[in-house]
Every structure is written in structure tokens, then in C-alpha cells.
Enzyme design. Structure first.
Site, PDB file in Angstrom:
ATOM      1  N   GLU A 462       0.904  -1.286   0.121  1.00 13.16           N
ATOM      2  CA  GLU A 462      -0.088  -0.070  -0.008  1.00 13.16           C
ATOM      3  C   GLU A 462       0.883   1.204   0.017  1.00 13.16           C
ATOM      4  OE1 GLU A 462      -4.280  -1.494   1.920  1.00 13.16           O
ATOM      5  OE2 GLU A 462      -2.644  -1.227   3.296  1.00 13.16           O
ATOM      6  N   GLU A 538      -4.358 -10.167  -0.128  1.00 15.22           N
ATOM      7  CA  GLU A 538      -5.425 -10.178   0.927  1.00 15.22           C
ATOM      8  C   GLU A 538      -6.682 -10.395   0.328  1.00 15.22           C
ATOM      9  OE1 GLU A 538      -4.863  -6.432   3.059  1.00 15.22           O
ATOM     10  OE2 GLU A 538      -2.585  -6.354   2.981  1.00 15.22           O
TER      11      GLU A 538
END
Length: 1024
Positions: A462, A538
Site C-alpha cells: 500500500e 489479501e
């Protein structure tokens, strides 16, 4: 005596911790873990090295609000008010400063590279002794495996160096600073540094020396690095172990390197060569390096299924054989490559059964010990996980060795996350931050590249997509072409990733975010020109009562070969233990330490609680990921193995046919299935049941012998099928007793023997029941349309920031929680053999009707109350959470017995792991102790429920506990719940799914929402 250049004032004036160009000063180059054995046999058997000395233990510690507050005298001697703390530890776990939990938002004002002037500082010191023999020859190093966030080091009052990157070792040469006898280390640790801007991971923000500290003695002429790589021919029958060894020190002609490969006590191959690397370019090769290649016939390959390991011993010695030192590592012969859109291990396409794992301990914060690491691995293996992503940083070095030995595939991830930046790639696209990012990636690779368990490198998490990512991707591909690289930032499919690795992409639903659309995983595969495998970095956000819809992902993974699995978010709840005024421990989350900013309970997304007790969702994951699949055709069971390399040499298939939980027939058959093979098992003629009920066939795969990761009797896979039953009708016996109806001004009362039922004519509810003189109800039996909100129902909504799209906000806005019943009808009729009560209620809020519930209660001569419920749902109200009944029973019994799905908690979109049987559990086990209280404990597919003197029959879902939905909704932490009087019973005809694709947007699939306009269910309630 401290020299001027070593003084604290001089060091502080440089402000190295606010300079992204300074990531270290005097730190040694990265390399694999060293032990510097002086005996090759000890290296081969991995015995403790006499040259490696732990400095873990009690250190002196003083805390200051800022580095400028540290007195200069601390460099020379301990401060009089210094405390004692254990190293490794986080100082916040010892009462200094507060841990801060935040997900995206930086815990400091965003102004890179600068950090707040109020920068909590921990000053550690240790006095230790050094033997003269370590100083006469060689080099003494100090190794800090992990310090958060940055630190300066002094030895005997002299400044040694500086390091940052909290998740990789900082190693320094102490040789010039030591003297024989007593020595003193001083370590000044800063909570915040410019490195903190690269460490914005979703976790607790803590500080201190939280990994091991050790001394290592190396000879003057030494092995400074070595890398092992395995290569194969096409059919993996022949392999080459390639070892590149680098030395440091005086390069002498007499120096030799021997690499020997061992399998247990057997030497498989060995080779010796002088230094002098292969020619690189027109200027030649490296004089201080040598590459040896050892041929191995028919190597036993490494995989997570069969983690075969060899041991490579690298010896530096003279020509006459005198050993200078030896280093060693485990070696797994395996090949990772991407071919034809598939991630292959040893030529076979992997199906990643993965989970994300933070390093977290409820008592010790981010300190990991071997026992906890092994516990995590055993639990993962026992629950059919084969892969782990080190989210979001390199882990403790021991973790990789354990994964090598027990067998787990590892995604090793660089300690880079800039989630709170706007835009996210503000730093990662800035060349001034390339050196800091480069250190975090290159040093990770240099430390961990010899581990066979590491099959994928990750550039971080991220952080958007910047030019720095592209540069580091190319560097890894250049120095280690043996592994793919993944990176999700910038849309999960940029040029900086070999694998499409989205997070929280859904199976069939596109999420068209601006700039970085998140396609459904099925659509992603079919994009023009796209031929990479897709592995979700994820998915299935396991926050609280979650993991609904997990089976849908696994159906897709098995249907589409290039959908090669993913990593569940995540492994362990990140709650921390606090103590109340009486010394009782309780589980804390964001904000409980006065920490601001904070993201509340968002730190608890685990499949296991912080103490590693499983959540019920873990069983669902285990079942969906199981390595054996089953198909039933007639009396033939087809067993398919999804193992790629393992033959079923330790499995029996146990089968049983049961009628309403009563066994009718059973048997056991040894499984003899090759990798990716099938076995047909013919069952004998099955007995026909003589009575009515549900007939189920259950198969379980049982391991009769213990393994390295499981005990004897471990169940690795299971499946159930409902079989056809003979039509059988059991007619109720005739009863000569007739219930008696009496009517008063306020109530209808029905009496039969020693039983009585009372319906309040003003409310229309069943208000009381008696058995003899004992009252059975503490509250009336009422409709229920709501649930104590799940984390998935709440989403990102909070008191100061309402998300109107969250389920709970929609329910609140529509008045579901505030709805009150307006009585439309309440009548009583005496039938030939029963009494019939008929009621109708309009459930309203602010004059608007949300639900109309019509019920009949038929009480017959056997004392059975048959309840029929018809519910109409307003077309303009949100889909309700449940359609059912609730009451508070006066009885508190120790055990609950039911015929239905269990034994663990299950919900309509998370029940594939549950089995139909007759279950019996303590009442306390019917409640799931989520740290943030919510709806919990449901059991679906129930045909019969026994509790105390009561029996319920029908087709329903129920939960039963000492806590009301109201209390669960109003309580912030589980330790604040109090057992209420009696027992709360919720019986649902219908219950909405729980969702779990993510926890910040509505994720309950349409098929698990209560979207119909009308519902009917029936329930029989009687007393035993």
C-alpha cells in the site's frame, strides 16, 4: 572518556533521523544469518556456536520525552533513576509511553522527513564482559535484529553508528571500541524517524529494542556472504547446487572454500576451489568471490507438503585443510517459476492456501519467541494453510528457518508502506527516497535469499506505484531471477509485479475505483493481453464474526487454474492485555491506551484470538482449503487428492451413516492416493432407517500417526451428504386431555396439567409460561429483526464519521432498532383438541410500518405449542438482519443439546464446515468471546433444541447465551459484559449472512440477504 565527535550533542545536532539520505552510519553490509562455527561438524548439525553470544536479558533503561532531554552523562554511566527492562521488548509494554493503533492515518503530523520535536526516546545500557581471546584476533560484531524506529549506538563512551529500518538487522563492528573485561553499551532509540514515513502499516506503533541482540566473533579473514541456488534438468532427476561465496580480509593464495552438502549423516556432494570469480566483463571477475557447483542425482525435492532439507556447510580454510571458519544453512531443492500464466513449484501449479501474519503477542507486543512462532506454524498446518505472507515487513530471522523445516511457502515483504500519504506514491515516486527504499528491499533479499520457503519477494504494501518500485523490481530480477516479485500498489497489475495480486477483489463483482479499478477476479484473468497468474495478496477480511462467502472464492480457485488462491487477512487478533484496578487482565484495542489517532477495534482481524485460540471462522477456512475433495455417486465415494507431491501414506477415510445423529453404519478404509490422484471407495449396502429423520453420510480423513505438525488422530478433511430417506410419517398419539382456556381483562390463560401459558391481550405477546409453580420466562416472546452489529455491519462508520451505506446505519436510519409493536389482533379460540391464539403486530417507527408479523399459537393436549409466523417486510425498508423470535428464559442450565449444524458457530454464508449431528456443549461454549462484542454463536439448520425443561422442533437457527443483543450492542469490550439473569434465546426463521469480502463496505452477497417481501416459518415448543 567521550571524545568531542562522540558526544551526544554532536550526534543530536546532525539529526540523522530526519534525513532520508541517511539510513545508516557504519552499519555492516547485509548477509545471511552467521554463526562463525570453528568446527564444521557443529555447523553441519546446527549446534550452538561458541562465537555467537546473546545479549538478551535485563538492560538498564531510561525514558525521555525527546532526545534533547537525554543528559550527556548517560553516555558514561547509568542514570540514578534508571529502570530495568528486559531486552527484547517494546517499552510501551513496560508502561512507558503509549502504544498507538492506527491503520492508514500516520500517528504523527505528515511533514516528511521531519518528525515531532516531542519524540519519545528510550536510553538503554548494558554492561558486559569480553574475554581477551575475542580481542586478540578477529572481529567482534554486535547485531540488533530489530529496533524501532531508529537508534544511535555508543560503546564505552564512543559513538559507533546509527541504524534504521525496524525490521532488518543493524550490525556493527565493535572491535575498535572494546577492551578485555567490562564494557558498556549505550543505545539511544527514537520513537519517530524519517523511516517512520515508510512504516505506516496497519498495526500497533511501538518502540524499542524488540528483537534479539547478540555478539558475533568472526576471524580477521572471514566469509562475508554466501548464496545458494538450486537448478534442475527438465524432469528434476538431476540438480546442481550453486554456491557463491564471498570473503573479507587478506586475500591469500592459500585460501580455499569447500562447500559440502549433507543429507542427515550422509555427504551427498562436496567441492573445493580457491577464490577468483567468474569473468563478468572485459575487466575480469571478482577476486574475493568463488562459485562452486555441486551435482546431485535424484534430489529429494522441497515443498510445503514434503519439506525435504539438506544442509550446506561452507568452510573457509587454508590449502592444508586448516579451518578458519564455517557457515551453514538448510538447503531445499526446489524451483519456482511462472510459465503459461501459472505459478509453478517443481513444475506443478500451486494453489496458495495462504494467510497474512503480523508479528504480535498479547503480552509482549511485537516480540516473537520461538514457542509462539512454532505454535503459529502448527496451527496453520493443522488448518490446511500452506503459505504465509510476512505482512508487512521481514520477520524475525528464525521464522524463515521454521518455515523451511515445517513446510510453509513464504512471501517475504519489504518494510515499506506509505498508506497515509496523499497521493500514496508521494514518497515512492520521489528519487530522494530511493536510497531508503532500496536499503529495505536489497537487505531483505540479501538476508533471506537462501531460504527455500521464500518463494516470492514483495516490494512492500500500500504505497502506490512509483518509479522507485520499478527500479527495485528490476534490481531483484537481476540479482535473483529464481523467484517472482509481487506488488499490489498502483492497481495490483503494474509492471512492477509478476503476479496479479489484488486485495479484496471480489469473485464476480467489479469495484470501479478511479485510477485503480478493482475488477472481479474472474474478469481480471480475461483482460486483453493479461497472462499472469492471480493470487490475492489479501482477501476474506476476518474481522470479528466474519469470513462469510469464503466458499465462493474457493469454488472459483478450483474452477479457474490461473486463480491460484490468496492470503486471508489475517492470522491473529492484535489485541493487547491491560489490567483493571483489581489486577484482572482484559483485551485492549485502539484508543484504550489514550492513543490518538486510533482506529478502534480494526486491529482485530484474526482467524485466531491474540492468545491463539481459534475463531470459529478458522474451521471454515480449514474445510475449504482441505487437500482432499469428495464426490458421492450412488454408493461410490470418489476421493481426489490436491496434494501435488505427497502420497497419502498416513490417512484413513472414516465413513458413517447416521439418522438424526444416531449411527446406523460405519467403516474405515485406508487411503492410497497419489499426488493429484483419485481413489474410488465402494460403500456396502446401507441399512434403511426404520423411523423418520434426516439420514446423513459423513466422511472424515483421519491421520492415524502423529506428524511434525499434528497429533495422532488429526482430522484433515471431511464432507457430508444428506441421503434420500424413506417416506415415513409419525402420527401423534391421541390425547384425551384438552387444554383449558380462560380469559381475563388483560390475559388469555391456557392450562394443561401442571403447565400454563399466558398471553397478554394488550401486547399480544406470550408473556409467561409455568411448569408447576415455576415461571419460565423473564421477558415476553417477541419478534426480532435486528442483531448486535458485526464489524462488517458497522464498516467504517463511527460516532464522528457516519457511513450511511453501512448496514447498521441503514438499520438505524430506518428505525429497525427503535421499532415498536402496534397490536392489530389478539384472539383466542377453543378447538376440538387445542387452543388457538392468533395475533398480528405492525412493527413501526415514527408512524411508518416496517414489518407486519402474524402468528398463530396452537396448544394441544400433549402440551405442544405450534407457532406459525408470517412476516411481511415493507418494500422501502432495508433488508433486515434476521426474522425471528427472542425471549429471556428463566432457566440457566449447564448444557445445550441440539440436532443441527455444529459444533462451532455457523451462519448462512459460513456453514460449509459445520456438520449435521446431535451436539451437546456447555452453555458457555455457545457464546463466542469476540473482543468487540457483537452478534455471535448462531447455529443453523437446527431441527431440534433441548435446553433445561424445554424442547424446540422445526427448521430454524438459534443462539443462546447469558447476554442479550441489547447488551452486546451497547458494550465496547467483552470483559465489560455481565451475565444477565436467566438465558437469552434467539430463534430465527431466517438470518442474513455476515459477509467478509471486506469489512468497510457491505459485503453480504445478494443470495444471503433477506430481500423477499414475505417470510414464513414454523416452530414447535414443548416441555419435556
Amino acid at each position: 572518556m567521550t571524545m568531542i565527535t562522540d558526544s551526544l550533542a554532536v550526534v543530536l545536532q546532525r539529526r540523522d533521523w530526519e534525513n532520508p539520505g541517511v539510513t545508516q552510519l557504519n552499519r555492516l553490509a547485509a548477509h545471511p544469518p552467521f554463526a562463525s562455527w570453528r568446527n564444521s561438524e557443529e555447523a553441519r548439525t546446527d549446534r550452538p556456536s561458541q562465537q555467537l553470544r546473546s545479549l538478551n536479558g535485563e538492560w538498564r533503561f531510561a525514558w525521555f520525552p525527546a532526545p534533547e532531554a537525554v543528559p550527556e552523562s548517560w553516555l558514561e554511566c547509568d542514570l540514578p533513576d534508571a529502570d530495568t527492562v528486559v531486552v527484547p521488548s517494546n517499552w510501551q509494554m513496560h508502561g512507558y509511553d503509549a502504544p498507538i493503533y492506527t491503520n492508514v492515518t500516520y500517528p504523527i503530523t505528515v511533514n516528511p522527513p521531519f518528525v515531532p520535536a516531542e519524540n519519545p526516546t528510550g536510553c538503554y545500557s548494558l554492561t558486559f564482559n569480553i574475554d581477551e581471546s575475542w580481542l586478540q584476533e578477529g572481529q567482534t560484531r554486535i547485531i540488533f535484529d530489530g529496533v524501532n524506529s531508529a537508534f544511535h549506538l555508543w560503546c564505552n563512551g564512543r559513538w559507533v553508528g546509527y541504524g534504521q529500518d525496524s525490521r532488518l538487522p543493524s550490525e556493527f563492528d565493535l572491535s575498535a571500541f572494546l577492551h578485555a573485561g567490562e564494557n558498556r553499551l549505550a543505545v539511544m532509540v527514537l520513537r519517530w524517524s524519517d523511516g517512520s514515513y515508510l512504516e505506516d502499516q496497519d498495526m500497533w506503533r511501538m518502540s524499542g529494542i524488540f528483537r534479539d541482540v547478540s555478539l558475533l566473533h568472526k576471524p580477521t579473514t572471514q566469509i562475508s556472504d554466501f548464496q545458494v541456488t538450486t537448478r534442475f534438468n527438465d524432469d528434476f532427476s538431476r540438480a546442481v547446487l550453486e554456491a557463491e561465496v564471498q570473503m573479507y580480509g587478506e586475500l591469500r593464495d592459500e585460501l580455499r572454500v569447500t562447500v559440502s552438502l549433507w543429507q542427515g549423516e550422509t555427504q551427498v556432494a562436496s567441492g573445493t576451489a580457491p577464490f577468483g570469480g567468474e569473468i563478468i566483463d572485459e575487466r575480469g571477475g571478482y577476486a574475493d568471490r568463488v562459485t562452486l557447483r555441486l551435482n546431485v542425482e535424484n534430489p529429494e525435492l522441497w515443498s510445503a507438503e514434503i519439506p525435504n532439507l539438506y544442509r550446506a556447510v561452507v568452510e573457509l580454510h587454508t590449502a592444508d585443510g586448516t579451518l578458519i571458519e564455517a557457515e551453514a544453512c538448510d538447503v531445499g531443492f526446489r524451483e519456482v517459476r511462472i510459465e503459461n500464466g501459472l505459478l509453478l513449484l517443481n513444475g506443478k501449479p500451486l494453489l496458495i492456501r495462504g494467510v497474512n501474519r503480523h508479528e504480535h503477542h498479547p503480552l509482549h507486543g511485537q516480540v516473537m519467541d520461538e514457542q509462539t512462532m512454532v505454535q503459529d506454524i502448527l496451527l496453520m498446518k493443522q488448518n490446511n494453510f500452506n503459505a504465509v505472507r510476512c505482512s508487512h515487513y521481514p520477520n524475525h530471522p528464525l521464522w524463515y528457518t521454521l518455515c523451511d523445516r515445517y513446510g510453509l511457502y513464504v512471501v517475504d515483504e519489504a518494510n515499506i508502506e506509505t498508506h497515509g500519504m496523499v497521493p500514496m506514491n508521494r514518497l515512492t515516486d520521489d528519487p530522494r527516497w530511493l536510497p531508503a527504499m532500496s536499503e529495505r528491499v536489497t537487505r531483505m533479499v540479501q538476508r533471506d535469499r537462501n531460504h527455500p520457503s521464500v518463494i516470492i519477494w514483495s516490494l512492500g504494501n500500500e504505497s502506490g506505484h512509483g518509479a522507485n518500485h520499478d527500479a527495485l523490481y528490476r534490481w531483484i530480477k537481476s540479482v535473483d531471477p529464481s523467484r517472482p516479485v509481487q506488488y499490489e500498489g498502483g492497481g495490483a497489475d503494474t509492471t512492477a509485479t509478476d503476479i496479479i495480486c489484488p486485495m479484496y477483489a471480489r469473485v464476480d463483482e467489479d469495484q470501479p475505483f478511479p485510477a485503480v479499478p478493482k475488477w472481479s477476479i474472474k474478469k481480471w484473468l480475461s483482460l486483453p493481453g493479461e497472462m499472469r497468474p492471480l493470487i490475492l495478496c489479501e482477501y476474506a477480511h476476518a474481522m470479528g464474526n466474519s469470513l462469510g462467502g469464503f466458499a465462493k472464492y474457493w469454488q472459483a480457485f478450483r474452477q479457474y487454474p490461473r486463480l491460484q488462491g490468496g492470503f486471508v487477512w489475517d492470522w491473529v487478533d492484535q489485541s493487547l492485555i491491560k489490567y483493571d484496578e483489581n489486577g484482572n487482565p482484559w483485551s485492549a484495542y485502539g484508543g484504550d491506551f489514550g492513543d490518538t489517532p486510533n482506529d478502534r477495534q480494526f486491529c482485530m482481524n484474526g482467524l485466531v484470538f491474540a492468545d491463539r485460540t481459534p475463531h470459529p471462522a478458522l474451521t471454515e477456512a480449514k474445510h475449504q482449503q482441505q487437500f482432499f475433495q469428495f464426490r458421492l455417486s450412488g454408493r461410490t465415494i470418489e476421493v481426489t487428492s490436491e496434494y501435488l507431491f505427497r502420497h497419502s501414506d498416513n490417512e484413513f477415510l472414516h465413513w458413517m451413516v447416521a439418522l438424526d445423529g444416531k449411527p446406523l453404519a460405519s467403516g474405515e478404509v485406508p487411503l492410497d492416493v497419489g499426488p493429484q490422484g483419485k481413489q474410488l471407495i465402494e460403500l456396502p449396502e446401507l441399512p434403511q432407517p426404520e423411523s423418520a429423520g434426516q439420514l446423513w453420510l459423513t466422511v472424515r480423513v483421519v491421520q492415524p500417526n502423529a506428524t511434525a505438525w499434528s497429533e495422532a488422530g488429526h482430522i484433515s478433511a471431511w464432507q457430508q451428504w444428506r441421503l434420500a430417506e424413506n417416506l415415513s410419517v409419525t402420527l401423534p398419539s391421541a390425547s384425551h386431555a384438552i387444554p383449558q382456556l380462560t380469559t381475563s381483562g388483560t390475559d388469555f390463560c391456557i392450562e394443561l396439567g401442571n403447565k400454563r401459558w399466558q398471553f397478554n391481550r394488550q401486547s399480544g405477546f406470550l408473556s409467561q409460561m409455568w411448569i408447576g409453580d415455576e415461571k419460565q420466562l423473564l421477558t415476553p416472546l417477541r419478534d426480532q429483526f435486528t442483531r448486535a452489529p458485526l464489524d462488517n455491519d458497522i464498516g467504517v462508520s463511527e460516532a464522528t464519521r457516519i457511513d450511511p451505506n453501512a448496514w447498521v446505519e441503514r438499520w438505524k436510519a430506518a428505525g429497525h432498532y427503535q421499532a415498536e409493536a402496534a397490536l392489530l389482533q389478539c384472539t383466542a379460540d377453543t378447538l376440538a383438541d387445542a387452543v388457538l391464539i392468533t395475533t398480528a403486530h405492525a412493527w413501526q417507527h415514527q408512524g411508518k410500518t416496517l414489518f407486519i408479523s402474524r402468528k398463530t399459537y396452537r396448544i394441544d393436549g400433549h402440551g405442544e405449542m405450534v407457532i406459525n409466523v408470517d412476516v411481511a417486510v415493507a418494500s422501502d425498508t432495508p433488508h433486515p438482519a434476521r426474522i425471528g423470535l427472542t425471549c429471556q428464559l428463566a432457566q440457566v442450565s449447564e448444557r445445550v443439546n441440539w440436532l443441527g449444524l455444529g459444533p462451532q458457530e455457523n451462519y448462512p454464508d459460513r456453514l460449509t464446515a459445520a456438520c449435521f449431528d446431535r451436539w451437546d456443549l456447555p452453555l458457555s461454549d455457545m457464546y463466542t468471546p469476540y473482543v468487540f462484542p457483537s452478534e455471535n454463536g448462531l447455529r443453523c439448520g437446527t431441527r431440534e433444541l433441548n435446553y433445561g425443561p424445554h424442547l424446540w422442533r422445526g427448521d430454524f437457527q438459534f443462539n443462546i447465551s447469558r447476554y442479550s443483543q441489547q447488551q452486546l450492542m451497547e458494550t465496547s469490550h467483552r470483559h465489560l459484559l455481565h451475565a444477565e439473569e436467566g438465558t437469552w434465546l434467539n430463534i430465527d426463521g431466517f438470518h442474513m449472512g455476515i459477509g467478509g469480502d471486506d469489512s468497510w463496505s457491505p459485503s453480504v452477497s445478494a443470495e444471503f440477504q433477506l430481500s423477499a417481501g414475505r417470510y414464513h416459518y414454523q416452530l414447535v415448543w414443548c416441555q419435556k
